[in-house]
Design a protein around this motif. Structure first.
Motif, PDB file in Angstrom:
ATOM      1  N   LEU A 394       0.525  -0.607   0.300  1.00 25.87           N
ATOM      2  CA  LEU A 394       0.211  -0.584  -0.117  1.00 25.87           C
ATOM      3  C   LEU A 394       0.914   1.207  -0.182  1.00 25.87           C
ATOM      4  O   LEU A 394       0.723   2.518  -0.690  1.00 25.87           O
ATOM      5  CB  LEU A 394      -1.257  -0.053   1.149  1.00 25.87           C
ATOM      6  CG  LEU A 394      -1.475  -1.143   1.738  1.00 25.87           C
ATOM      7  CD1 LEU A 394      -3.314  -1.101   2.555  1.00 25.87           C
ATOM      8  CD2 LEU A 394      -3.246  -0.826   0.314  1.00 25.87           C
ATOM      9  N   ALA A 395       2.282   1.429   1.050  1.00 26.62           N
ATOM     10  CA  ALA A 395       2.810   1.999   0.958  1.00 26.62           C
ATOM     11  C   ALA A 395       4.173   2.805  -0.034  1.00 26.62           C
ATOM     12  O   ALA A 395       4.396   3.242  -0.399  1.00 26.62           O
ATOM     13  CB  ALA A 395       3.466   2.557   2.624  1.00 26.62           C
ATOM     14  N   GLY A 396       4.553   0.989  -0.809  1.00 28.55           N
ATOM     15  CA  GLY A 396       5.075   1.411  -1.672  1.00 28.55           C
ATOM     16  C   GLY A 396       6.742   1.518  -1.340  1.00 28.55           C
ATOM     17  O   GLY A 396       7.608   2.198  -1.613  1.00 28.55           O
ATOM     18  N   PHE A 397       6.673   1.355   0.457  1.00 28.21           N
ATOM     19  CA  PHE A 397       7.868   1.356   1.107  1.00 28.21           C
ATOM     20  C   PHE A 397       8.740   0.130   0.902  1.00 28.21           C
ATOM     21  O   PHE A 397       8.614  -1.005   1.109  1.00 28.21           O
ATOM     22  CB  PHE A 397       7.502   1.568   2.342  1.00 28.21           C
ATOM     23  CG  PHE A 397       9.159   1.776   3.195  1.00 28.21           C
ATOM     24  CD1 PHE A 397       9.722   3.184   3.164  1.00 28.21           C
ATOM     25  CD2 PHE A 397       9.580   0.367   3.902  1.00 28.21           C
ATOM     26  CE1 PHE A 397      11.041   2.918   3.755  1.00 28.21           C
ATOM     27  CE2 PHE A 397      10.239   0.924   4.253  1.00 28.21           C
ATOM     28  CZ  PHE A 397      11.054   1.802   4.755  1.00 28.21           C
ATOM     29  N   ARG A 398      10.099   0.468   0.813  1.00 30.57           N
ATOM     30  CA  ARG A 398      11.122  -0.913   0.204  1.00 30.57           C
ATOM     31  C   ARG A 398      12.702  -0.055   0.829  1.00 30.57           C
ATOM     32  O   ARG A 398      12.961   0.664   0.849  1.00 30.57           O
ATOM     33  CB  ARG A 398      11.808  -0.903  -1.659  1.00 30.57           C
ATOM     34  CG  ARG A 398      10.599  -1.557  -2.019  1.00 30.57           C
ATOM     35  CD  ARG A 398      10.338  -2.660  -1.563  1.00 30.57           C
ATOM     36  NE  ARG A 398       8.997  -2.687  -2.296  1.00 30.57           N
ATOM     37  CZ  ARG A 398       8.527  -4.272  -2.571  1.00 30.57           C
ATOM     38  NH1 ARG A 398       9.049  -5.287  -1.563  1.00 30.57           N
ATOM     39  NH2 ARG A 398       6.904  -4.700  -3.226  1.00 30.57           N
ATOM     40  N   PRO A 399      12.550  -1.004   2.547  1.00 30.91           N
ATOM     41  CA  PRO A 399      13.806  -1.016   2.860  1.00 30.91           C
ATOM     42  C   PRO A 399      15.931  -1.389   2.029  1.00 30.91           C
ATOM     43  O   PRO A 399      15.272  -1.706   1.468  1.00 30.91           O
ATOM     44  CB  PRO A 399      14.166  -1.771   4.183  1.00 30.91           C
ATOM     45  CG  PRO A 399      13.571  -2.696   3.180  1.00 30.91           C
ATOM     46  CD  PRO A 399      12.094  -2.664   2.360  1.00 30.91           C
ATOM     47  N   GLY A 400      16.603   0.031   2.599  1.00 31.61           N
ATOM     48  CA  GLY A 400      17.997   0.157   1.598  1.00 31.61           C
ATOM     49  C   GLY A 400      17.551   0.358  -0.256  1.00 31.61           C
ATOM     50  O   GLY A 400      18.310   0.236  -0.899  1.00 31.61           O
TER      51      GLY A 400
END
Length: 456
Positions: A394-400
């Motif tokens: 939903l947020a489209g967040f990806r660590p790194g």
């Protein structure tokens, strides 16, 4: 109904009992705050897979927890009701801790993670269930049970402070460690504390029968489990635990991501704020304990969860500013109510166990606390599985990776709004909890009219 007067545990024995919180602390927030990002990012399992595996493992615990509760209720030894289970849990948890907290730097597959986490959770569940099932026998009054959960919570927070402080302290001492090294140091602390805390509890804490227990809880049956869930008292506590536990796990599993990507902090700054958070949490516990003593436990729970829900709105506004001090201020306010909900639900469960024993002659402490643990684990599994899925999809967040402002803002919204709604639901659930102080005192008098006696 009993032949011995109720005994009030002296403070040294309470502290010996509370040392079991030291290894259990390493299975709580440090696991969520540091271990899940480690496996998701550095180990290379990925955000979605890590969240899915944590969720499935915690759901598997839902089936094993009642079995553990039955074993604790059913099988005694010359050491008593629960001491032998404490001794058995120590080596199981120690072996699993080594492999879980010290994975190879070359990376591991999902099989390694699942196998050792299964053993890890078995040892944790056995230790936690047996420790909780101990309380109704060694604390026999309404407020004494809060005391027997407040002190372990204080020790737990101090232990978590120590673990979470390590990433901030080690660089000051000249040890620059990456995420692998930080988690390995935490694992080493747990490996040392496990046998020491187990020995202190077993040697210095008595293991008497639960008041009212006639020894009838000898069979593993679905009927008592279903009756426990349907019971208005325990069922309400389970709902409160589920909502509050999910809120805590959502916060823990996303904290480092929020600190790094929203507030632009490094690991040392994020760890320092966590230290302050837990210092505030342990400092505020006497206030919630005092409120519970002067009113009712469910009133104190309701107040704490409402306070927590409002504090997440502050987190959201602080996130628009970013930086060290906005997160620092938000953590101080949020930390005030952190420990109270979980301490109070465990104390309330002890009252329900006594009420059930007085009515039926059955000691179901193990199963009741196993169900409470299961409720927390359901919340934790949903936080990892659904929470990480929401953050990624939903947020489209990806660590790194480079994340857009929209993805970072989506991460912040999930971090703030989801726990706030869950704490509000927990507060609503507490309104109809029926077991009052007066009811518990009537039950206690029917079991033993002679009152408490201090055990030195």
């Amino acid at each position: 109904m009993t032949s011995t007067p109720a005994q009030r545990l002296s403070l040294p024995r309470v502290l010996a009992f509370s040392t079991l919180s030291i290894p259990l602390a390493g299975v709580g927030l440090p696991l969520a705050v540091y271990l899940s990002p480690l496996y998701a990012h550095e180990v290379g399992l990925g955000l979605e897979l890590t969240g899915l595996l944590f969720m499935l493992l915690r759901f598997w615990d839902i089936f094993t927890d009642p079995v553990m509760g039955y074993l604790v209720d059913r099988y005694r030894s010359p050491l008593g009701r629960v001491r032998h289970w404490i001794l058995l849990s120590v080596p199981l948890l120690a072996v699993a801790t080594y492999f879980v907290y010290m994975p190879p730097r070359t990376g591991v597959g999902s099989g390694y993670f699942v196998g050792w986490m299964l053993l890890f959770y078995v040892g944790f569940t056995l230790l936690q269930t047996s420790r909780s099932a101990w309380v109704p026998a060694i604390a026999t009054t309404y407020d004494e049970r809060s005391r027997l959960f407040v002190w372990p919570e204080v020790v737990s927070i101090v232990a978590m402070l120590t673990l979470l402080a390590l990433p901030a302290i080690l660089p000051v001492l000249g040890f620059e460690l990456d995420r692998f090294g930080q988690v390995a140091v935490m694992g080493a602390v747990l490996l040392v504390s496990l046998p020491l805390s187990g020995a202190l509890a077993v040697f210095f804490v008595p293991d008497p029968p639960i008041p009212g227990d006639a020894g009838n809880a000898l069979k593993f049956e679905l009927k008592p489990l279903l009756a426990a869930v349907k019971n208005q008292m325990l069922g309400r506590v389970l709902a409160m635990e589920l909502f509050a536990g999910t809120a805590i796990a959502v916060t823990a599993s996303n904290y480092l991501f929020v600190a790094e990507y929203v507030f632009k902090l490094n690991n040392t700054q994020a760890s320092l704020i966590l230290m302050v958070f837990f210092i505030v949490s342990v400092s505020a516990m006497p206030l919630w304990f005092m409120l519970a003593r002067r009113t009712e436990k469910n009133i104190a729970f309701r107040t704490a969860t409402l306070f927590a829900a409002v504090s997440y709105l502050l987190y959201f506004f602080m996130g628009q500013v970013g930086g060290f001090w906005p997160l620092f201020i938000g953590a101080i306010i949020n930390g005030v109510a952190f420990s109270a909900p979980i301490v109070l639900t465990r104390s309330m469960t002890a009252d329900v166990v006594e009420w059930q024993a007085a009515r039926s002659g059955e000691n179901r402490a193990g199963i009741y606390y196993a169900l409470l643990t299961s409720a927390y684990k359901v919340g934790s599994s949903l936080a990892f599985g659904v929470g990480y899925l929401m953050v990624a999809q939903l947020a489209g967040f990806r660590p790194g990776q480079d994340n857009s402002p929209e993805a970072i803002n989506g991460l912040l919204m999930i971090f703030c709004l989801l726990p706030a709604g869950l704490y509000l639901a927990a507060s609503i659930a507490s309104w109809t909890y029926p077991l009052s102080r007066a009811m518990q005192q009537d039950v206690a008098r029917s079991l033993d009219p002679r009152g408490p006696q201090t055990l030195d």
